[in-house]
Design a protein around this motif. Structure first.
Motif, short mmCIF file in Angstrom:
data_model
loop_
_atom_site.label_atom_id
_atom_site.label_comp_id
_atom_site.label_asym_id
_atom_site.label_seq_id
_atom_site.Cartn_x
_atom_site.Cartn_y
_atom_site.Cartn_z
N UNK A 474 25.85 22.42 -26.28
CA UNK A 474 24.94 23.53 -26.57
C UNK A 474 24.61 24.29 -25.28
N UNK A 475 24.34 23.53 -24.22
CA UNK A 475 24.05 24.15 -22.93
C UNK A 475 25.31 24.74 -22.30
N UNK A 476 26.45 24.10 -22.51
CA UNK A 476 27.71 24.65 -21.97
C UNK A 476 27.97 26.05 -22.54
N UNK A 477 27.70 26.23 -23.81
CA UNK A 477 27.89 27.56 -24.41
C UNK A 477 27.01 28.60 -23.74
N UNK A 478 25.82 28.19 -23.34
CA UNK A 478 24.89 29.13 -22.70
C UNK A 478 25.40 29.60 -21.34
N UNK A 511 16.64 18.28 -17.82
CA UNK A 511 16.94 18.66 -16.44
C UNK A 511 18.45 18.65 -16.26
N UNK A 512 18.97 19.63 -15.50
CA UNK A 512 20.42 19.72 -15.31
C UNK A 512 20.73 20.74 -14.24
N UNK A 513 21.98 20.71 -13.78
CA UNK A 513 22.50 21.70 -12.84
C UNK A 513 23.72 22.36 -13.46
N UNK A 514 24.02 23.58 -12.99
CA UNK A 514 25.17 24.34 -13.48
C UNK A 514 26.14 24.51 -12.33
N UNK A 515 27.37 24.04 -12.52
CA UNK A 515 28.42 24.13 -11.50
C UNK A 515 29.24 25.39 -11.74
N UNK A 536 27.88 21.82 -16.94
CA UNK A 536 26.59 21.14 -16.96
C UNK A 536 26.74 19.77 -16.31
N UNK A 537 25.96 19.53 -15.26
CA UNK A 537 26.02 18.25 -14.56
C UNK A 537 24.62 17.67 -14.44
N UNK A 538 24.54 16.36 -14.31
CA UNK A 538 23.26 15.69 -14.09
C UNK A 538 22.28 15.86 -15.24
N UNK A 539 22.78 15.97 -16.48
CA UNK A 539 21.91 16.19 -17.63
C UNK A 539 21.03 14.97 -17.87
N UNK A 540 19.73 15.17 -17.89
CA UNK A 540 18.82 14.05 -18.08
C UNK A 540 17.63 14.48 -18.92
N UNK A 599 1.99 28.61 -18.03
CA UNK A 599 1.95 27.83 -16.80
C UNK A 599 3.20 28.15 -16.00
N UNK A 600 3.17 27.95 -14.69
CA UNK A 600 4.41 28.13 -13.91
C UNK A 600 5.50 27.24 -14.48
N UNK A 601 6.73 27.75 -14.54
CA UNK A 601 7.79 26.96 -15.18
C UNK A 601 8.17 25.72 -14.37
N UNK A 602 8.52 24.67 -15.09
CA UNK A 602 9.06 23.48 -14.43
C UNK A 602 10.48 23.78 -13.97
N UNK A 603 10.80 23.45 -12.77
CA UNK A 603 12.12 23.74 -12.22
C UNK A 603 13.14 22.73 -12.77
N UNK A 604 13.45 22.91 -14.04
CA UNK A 604 14.27 21.90 -14.71
C UNK A 604 15.77 22.15 -14.59
N UNK A 605 16.18 23.34 -14.14
CA UNK A 605 17.62 23.59 -13.97
C UNK A 605 17.85 24.49 -12.76
N UNK A 606 19.06 24.40 -12.22
CA UNK A 606 19.43 25.20 -11.06
C UNK A 606 20.94 25.25 -10.96
N UNK A 607 21.42 26.12 -10.11
CA UNK A 607 22.85 26.17 -9.82
C UNK A 607 23.17 25.10 -8.78
N UNK A 608 24.31 24.43 -8.97
CA UNK A 608 24.75 23.44 -7.99
C UNK A 608 24.99 24.14 -6.66
#
Length: 652
Positions: A474-478, A511-515, A536-540, A599-608
């Motif tokens: 689902x996240x890969x499609x995004x 939580x995850x990173x995008x490569x 999608x890496x480090x999906x937790x 509220x300020x967003x939780x930094x749950x994802x980022x680019x690798x």
């Protein structure tokens, strides 16, 4: 049929009176008027994907904007009518949804006609077809709206019941109509012309709106329906056939049930002219590369004149036909010459259509009162300027409201113990909507108009049961919105302009990173493109990795659920819960119940990280105050482009 009592010539794409050499008249033109075959000019004017953009007012920002609305192109419509003796005005669908005015009209108890129908009646539209968003508020609402139309509404591939063949379907509205109009030929003589108008819509409607309350429809492949109904339209006496096709421009030989069937439809021999839409692009124009079947300069699809007039009342499409009386065969008239062009919105700030503004004044006043009603307040700004490249407070709030509603609904069920996820997308994030197409709500009061800004679609909630592997996909499609970036590249464009921003989606509970060095696993339509690719890496979830066999509940909407069924038709979709609740209503109730949200967003994802690599992203003119949201990428402002976007360099 609109007519003016003076001689005039329909201008071609180049602005000249004819594509032919004026010094070389045709043999027919050299004959005496009484001896030559009659010829006439017929102009077709079209709008598409208006999305309830009517008044010169930005309801989301609560301020006048003279460049918005159907009124802003009413001047072009009037001018186009005044230039030609014989004119027809059409709309190509997706007119019923897309603005706070539409949301108000759908939520209020009304005795007046829907404002879109009032506008079409006032401007004298000759016919219209349905788009996919006409079904967003349900079939009953649509039927009530169409009852006030003083023009035919047609669609050949949307049915309430499918028969053994398309011609045996019980279509929702008539598949076609024949407009009988008196036209004046080039020599001033009157004739009866029968214009056949047939409509088509994306067949995916059957899946996208399956979970909308009030019943659903069934659909046919556009070409299958056309091959059944177009010959009947001709046999019923149509001299000229115009296709109102709420579908994009694609291959001349598309796959079955294609969402982009305009080129293939134009290739049918009986079609004389075509209006395309749905994809919010402009044709003729540079949006489309040239091919043997697509001429983006002259406005031809499979050799037929065609237009795609953008969206939200930014453009009108104009097709000029030269038709000639036939002396043999079953047809009375045939097209002998044609041109197609796009009319731009007027820069004239004077009211272009006083009659239209007067007719819509009660709806405008009521919408203003409704849209200004306060629901609560937000403690932080809610914006979408960088929502596709960093966690967003606006998306987190949408996901939170959806999750809370479903958590309460499932509290005493067997599903209550499963982890609950909720997705959210930035619906206004630049792209084809331009540099003003961003949500930007300051901290402070939240009003009804802000709901339409944050979530412009009347979707309903759907909760799915997914495995960990399915959540990852689902996240890969995004991530299809991002181009592949090679390590060490300098100032590479990050976003793929061919992919709409709403394809992007985030799930704040994960939580995850995008490569970005990897190719996308799925294409823009969500179909598997590279089985070996994983971005999608480090999906937790919480403090533990997501395993392929884990089970989750995902709160999404009916449209996303429908797209998922189309993207992976071999997988049985497990719908756990749907109560018909509309996201906007759930969002409104959440804000009123909480009083203060955001509220300020939780930094749950980022680019690798990719040391030594930079990318560029476009942003709207209001993005600068929010650069702290992407501070980790050390943003640097670059130049602004001709469209008005400001570009920033990001260090990955």
């Amino acid at each position: 049929m609109y007519q003016v009592p003076v001689a005039s010539v329909a201008k071609s794409l180049t602005g000249k009176d004819s594509e032919a050499d004026p010094a070389m008249p045709s043999p027919n033109a050299m004959l005496p008027a009484t001896a030559r075959r009659p010829r006439a000019a017929l102009r077709l004017i079209a709008t598409s994907d208006l999305h309830a953009s009517l008044m010169p007012y930005d309801y989301c920002a609560d301020r006048p904007n003279s460049s918005l609305g159907l009124g802003a192109i009413a001047l072009q419509i009037a001018e186009a009518r005044g230039e030609a003796r014989n004119c027809l005005l059409f709309d190509n669908g997706d007119f019923l949804q897309g603005s706070p005015l539409a949301d108000y009209a759908a939520s209020a108890r009304r005795r007046r006609a829907h404002p879109m129908i009032t506008a079409f009646n006032t401007l004298g539209y000759d016919a219209a077809t349905l788009g996919n968003h006409e079904f967003d508020y349900g079939l009953r609402f649509l039927s009530e709206v169409l009852a006030d139309a003083r023009f035919p509404v047609v669609s050949a591939n949307i049915a309430t019941r499918l028969g053994r063949s398309p011609a045996r379907d019980q279509t929702l509205v008539p598949p076609f109509t024949i407009l009988r109009r008196q036209i004046i030929d080039n020599d001033g003589r009157a004739h009866l012309l029968r214009i056949g108008v047939i409509g088509f819509a994306p067949p995916q409607i059957a899946e996208w709106d399956r979970n909308v309350p009030g019943g659903s429809v069934q659909t046919r492949d556009i070409l299958a329906a056309a091959r059944a109904w177009v010959p009947r339209l001709r046999a019923s006496g149509a001299d000229i056939i115009v296709a109102l096709a709420h579908t994009g421009i694609g291959e001349v030989d598309p796959e079955d049930r294609s969402e982009n069937a305009a080129t293939a439809l134009a290739a049918l021999p009986e079609i004389d002219a075509l209006v395309a839409g749905h994809s919010h692009r402009v044709f003729p124009g540079p949006d489309f590369p040239a091919s043997p079947e697509i001429d983006p300069v002259r406005g031809r699809l499979a050799g037929k004149p065609a237009v795609m007039p953008g969206h939200s009342a930014h453009h009108v499409g104009i097709i000029d036909l030269q038709i000639e009386r036939c002396t043999t065969g079953s047809r009375r008239w045939r097209v002998v010459d044609a041109s197609a062009r796009i009319g731009q919105r007027s820069n004239d700030r004077a009211p272009a259509a006083p009659a239209l503004h007067q007719a819509l004044a009660p709806d405008h006043r009521a919408t203003l009162a409704w849209s200004r009603r306060q629901l609560g307040e937000t403690a932080v700004p809610l914006h979408s300027h960088f929502a596709t490249i960093a966690p967003s407070a606006a998306l987190s709030l949408i996901a939170e409201a959806k999750a809370e509603h479903i958590r309460s609904a499932l509290a005493r069920t067997g599903w209550a113990d499963l982890p609950l996820l909720s997705s959210a997308s930035p619906f206004r994030a630049g792209g084809r909507g331009g540099p003003g197409n961003y949500t930007d709500i300051p901290a402070g009061p939240l009003r009804m108009r802000n709901l339409s800004d944050l979530y412009p679609f009347p979707n309903t909630l759907v909760t799915l049961l997914l495995t960990g592997a399915e959540v990852a996909d689902w996240l890969e499609r995004a991530t299809a919105v991002f181009r592949r970036i090679a390590p060490g590249e300098a100032d590479a464009a990050l976003l793929d302009n061919a992919v709409p921003s709403f394809v992007f989606e985030t799930i704040p509970q994960l939580s995850y990173a995008i490569d970005l060095s990897q190719p996308p696993r799925f294409d823009a339509q969500g179909r598997l493109a590279d089985p070996a690719a994983r971005r999608i890496t480090g999906l937790s979830h919480g403090d533990r990795p997501v395993l392929a066999t884990d089970r989750f509940l995902l709160v999404t909407n009916n449209h996303r659920a429908g797209r998922a069924r189309l993207q992976d038709p071999d997988t049985e979709q497990k719908i756990v819960f749907t109560d018909g609740a509309r996201v906007q209503a759930v969002f409104s109730a959440h804000i009123q119940r909480k009083g203060s949200v955001g509220t300020p967003p939780r930094r749950n994802w980022h680019f690798l990280p990719m040391p030594g690599t930079t990318v560029t992203v476009p942003a709207g003119p209001g993005a600068a105050p929010y650069l702290a949201d992407i501070a980790s990428y050390r943003p640097e402002p670059l130049a602004s482009d001709d469209e008005g976007f400001t570009h920033y360099r990001l260090h990955l």
